[in-house]
Enzyme design. Structure first.
Site, PDB file in Angstrom:
ATOM      1  N   LYS A 112      32.211  40.270  48.103  1.00 31.67           N
ATOM      2  CA  LYS A 112      33.616  39.707  48.575  1.00 31.67           C
ATOM      3  C   LYS A 112      33.265  38.159  49.063  1.00 31.67           C
ATOM      4  O   LYS A 112      34.168  37.160  48.903  1.00 31.67           O
ATOM      5  CB  LYS A 112      34.503  40.243  49.466  1.00 31.67           C
ATOM      6  CG  LYS A 112      34.598  41.654  49.137  1.00 31.67           C
ATOM      7  CD  LYS A 112      35.484  42.138  47.979  1.00 31.67           C
ATOM      8  CE  LYS A 112      35.579  43.428  47.665  1.00 31.67           C
ATOM      9  NZ  LYS A 112      36.694  43.606  46.697  1.00 31.67           N
TER      10      LYS A 112
HETATM   11  C1  LIG Z   1      30.923  47.290  47.709  1.00 28.57           C
HETATM   12  C2  LIG Z   1      32.141  47.262  46.634  1.00 28.57           C
HETATM   13  N1  LIG Z   1      31.892  47.492  45.300  1.00 28.57           N
HETATM   14  C3  LIG Z   1      32.604  47.564  44.401  1.00 28.57           C
HETATM   15  C4  LIG Z   1      33.997  47.338  44.607  1.00 28.57           C
HETATM   16  C5  LIG Z   1      34.838  47.081  43.480  1.00 28.57           C
HETATM   17  O1  LIG Z   1      35.309  45.729  43.077  1.00 28.57           O
HETATM   18  P1  LIG Z   1      36.760  45.624  42.317  1.00 28.57           P
HETATM   19  O2  LIG Z   1      37.774  46.085  43.128  1.00 28.57           O
HETATM   20  O3  LIG Z   1      36.704  44.090  42.147  1.00 28.57           O
HETATM   21  O4  LIG Z   1      36.688  46.370  41.053  1.00 28.57           O
HETATM   22  C6  LIG Z   1      34.184  46.969  46.086  1.00 28.57           C
HETATM   23  C7  LIG Z   1      35.791  46.569  46.327  1.00 28.57           C
HETATM   24  O5  LIG Z   1      36.599  45.858  45.885  1.00 28.57           O
HETATM   25  C8  LIG Z   1      33.380  46.870  47.035  1.00 28.57           C
HETATM   26  O6  LIG Z   1      33.733  46.570  47.958  1.00 28.57           O
HETATM   27  N1  LIG Z   2      37.083  47.531  47.209  1.00 23.94           N
HETATM   28  C1  LIG Z   2      38.317  46.402  48.002  1.00 23.94           C
HETATM   29  C2  LIG Z   2      39.395  46.708  47.621  1.00 23.94           C
HETATM   30  C3  LIG Z   2      40.404  45.376  47.720  1.00 23.94           C
HETATM   31  O1  LIG Z   2      40.116  44.662  46.506  1.00 23.94           O
HETATM   32  P1  LIG Z   2      40.210  43.368  46.216  1.00 23.94           P
HETATM   33  O2  LIG Z   2      39.159  43.076  45.410  1.00 23.94           O
HETATM   34  O3  LIG Z   2      41.502  43.469  45.421  1.00 23.94           O
HETATM   35  O4  LIG Z   2      40.390  42.520  47.440  1.00 23.94           O
HETATM   36  C4  LIG Z   2      37.838  46.219  49.500  1.00 23.94           C
HETATM   37  O5  LIG Z   2      36.608  46.179  49.665  1.00 23.94           O
HETATM   38  O6  LIG Z   2      38.553  45.920  50.052  1.00 23.94           O
END
Ligand SMILES: Cc1ncc(COP(=O)(O)O)c(C=O)c1O
Ligand SMILES: N[C@@H](CCOP(=O)(O)O)C(=O)O
Length: 466
Positions: A112
């Site tokens: 993120k």
């Molecule tokens: C460590 C981790 N892996 C995978 C994901 C999944 O990613 P996305 O929500 O973009 O599919 C998340 C949350 O978004 C996460 O925090």
């Molecule tokens: N896995 C995510 C969930 C929110 O996802 P986002 O990519 O839409 O912000 C988290 O870690 O909060």
């Protein structure tokens, strides 16, 4: 570049307005009106650029005319200077044709940070330019929240409210949200799951009176700028294993579908991607959807990869819009059906288009634990449970000679209990996170009640417009 909503009736916007809008006013998600494209020669010419240089080159078409070129370059360089690895997002070889793309070298040890460090600086710039303030509301299953609080904490043009599911995030994730001493940061533990948190946040955006009064902005991947920033590492990693002269595949641990949608965007921009593989944990709604054509929500199952404990996968709407030939009416029909009956069935031709680009697989908690152990034994690489979910699925799906790049979305030290149980290894937090686990916590527990959360935010934000 103009941006259009997946539901067709919100106004088309430029980048700065999309950045501050989060969710479109018709409930949809913004996407670029057209995809900028690069030829193979143009992609070849990107070899050898540093990560920030690459980001500037790839992202300029999305911000051109809205953010001045020199300012954009400065902001991008500042954002990636916060990373603890010179390559920003390095790759590590873990098998004959398998690579792990490490996205966790930013300040909160999760992918993120790659988007959030850029987003916060861009928002600050646009708010300062306009002399405005904003209230940021975000929902998190654990990682978005910490990354957003780290990126926005202490900035004087924003107040940030992060909703996380009470008792359902890892202790490290929780501290990253609750130990901030910045006065503009507000962590809220919601008595529910991530989908409840996400529903409440989307509800706030759809309550236009509240949205306008507090000048609501979003940091979840509903915000196009999040997806945009994530496109870059698909290019950087593919270039380092031979693109554009040989196709590559990616396996992505998936929850809200933002990360893998950035891969789809990279492909639309010209990156030769053979397959985008969706990896899910026991919350396998996306794997079931690809198998059956029906998107059907079930209860959320708590797993050892809690950041992926999601049923309603926001960004899947962006893919549906593309698969339906950008037909907003189709998207609206699917989303209404989801709201009314918790499911919708994708038309056969659209499903075929999705299956041409994506495949999917799942990993149970036991399989994920076994993968953490076997990868460590075979290659000495310690994967976190989200990454291990993807490695397990990648190995099942790797059917061609294309290198398989697995996205590693978090550092193992964010999930020490699961890693220790799987591999008898106790991953340490990097020394620069210092005394994180000893710091005092500050957060408010609220029921999963949209009105109570809105009232709480309305009382505390300093961005109120009268
Ligand atoms: C460590 C981790 N892996 C995978 C994901 C999944 O990613 P996305 O929500 O973009 O599919 C998340 C949350 O978004 C996460 O925090
Ligand atoms: N896995 C995510 C969930 C929110 O996802 P986002 O990519 O839409 O912000 C988290 O870690 O909060």
């Amino acid at each position: 570049m103009r941006y259009v909503s997946t539901r067709g009736s919100a106004p088309e916007l430029g980048f700065r307005d999309v950045l501050l809008a989060g969710l479109a006013r018709d409930g949809g998600l913004y996407v670029p009106a057209e995809w900028p494209t690069l030829t193979a020669n143009e992609i070849r010419s990107l070899r050898g650029l540093s990560y920030p240089e690459l980001a500037v080159r790839l992202l300029t078409p999305f911000v051109e005319g809205e953010i001045e070129a020199e300012t954009f370059s400065r902001i991008v360089h500042e954002a990636y200077a916060t990373f603890r690895h010179d390559a920003v997002c390095p790759i590590v070889q873990t098998g004959a044709n398998e690579y792990v793309l490490e996205l966790f070298h930013g300040p909160t040890l999760a992918f993120k940070d790659v988007a959030m460090q850029l987003l916060a600086r861009l928002m600050d710039h646009v708010l300062a330019e306009r002399g405005q303030r904003a209230t940021i509301a975000g929902a998190t299953s654990g990682d978005t929240g910490g990354a957003a609080i780290e990126a926005f904490g202490g900035r004087d043009r924003t107040d940030i409210f992060i909703l996380f599911p009470h008792n359902r995030v890892s202790p490290v994730q929780q501290r990253q949200m609750t130990a901030s001493t910045a006065s503009n940061v507000h962590a809220i533990a919601v008595e529910g799951n991530f989908d409840d948190c996400q529903d409440i946040v989307k509800g706030m955006f759809n309550n236009h009176a509240f949205r306008d009064r507090v000048q609501l902005a979003g940091v979840n991947s509903i915000n196009w700028a999040r997806i945009m920033a994530q496109i870059v590492y698909y290019f950087s990693s593919a270039l380092s294993v031979g693109a554009p002269d040989r196709p590559v595949s990616f396996t992505v641990p998936t929850g809200n579908f933002g990360d893998i949608f950035a891969g789809y965007a990279a492909k639309r921009m010209g990156l030769p991607i053979e397959k985008l593989v969706i990896a899910t944990n026991d919350n396998d709604i996306l794997a079931r959807t690809l198998a059956t054509g029906t998107y059907e929500t079930r209860g959320v199952i708590e797993t050892t990869s809690p950041s992926m404990d999601i049923q309603v996968s926001s960004n899947f709407e962006r893919l549906l819009f593309e698969a339906a030939g950008r037909n907003a009416d189709t998207v609206i029909r699917y989303m209404q059906s989801l709201k009314q009956s918790g499911q919708f069935t994708i038309a056969a031709d659209e499903l075929e288009r999705i299956r041409a680009e994506f495949s999917a697989g799942r990993s149970s908690m036991d399989e994920t634990a076994a993968t953490i152990r076997s990868v460590l034994d075979a290659s000495g690489y310690l994967a976190d449970p989200h990454t291990a979910t993807a490695i397990k699925v990648a190995r099942e799906q790797a059917k061609s000679d294309a290198p398989m790049i697995v996205l590693s979305t978090a550092h193992p030290a964010k999930f020490p209990a699961a890693v220790e149980q799987a591999a008898d290894v106790s991953p340490a937090l990097p020394h620069w996170l210092g005394n994180l686990m000893e710091r005092d916590e500050k957060f408010t527990v609220l029921p999963s009640d949209p009105k109570m959360v809105e009232d709480h935010i309305g009382r505390l934000t300093r961005a109120t417009q009268v």
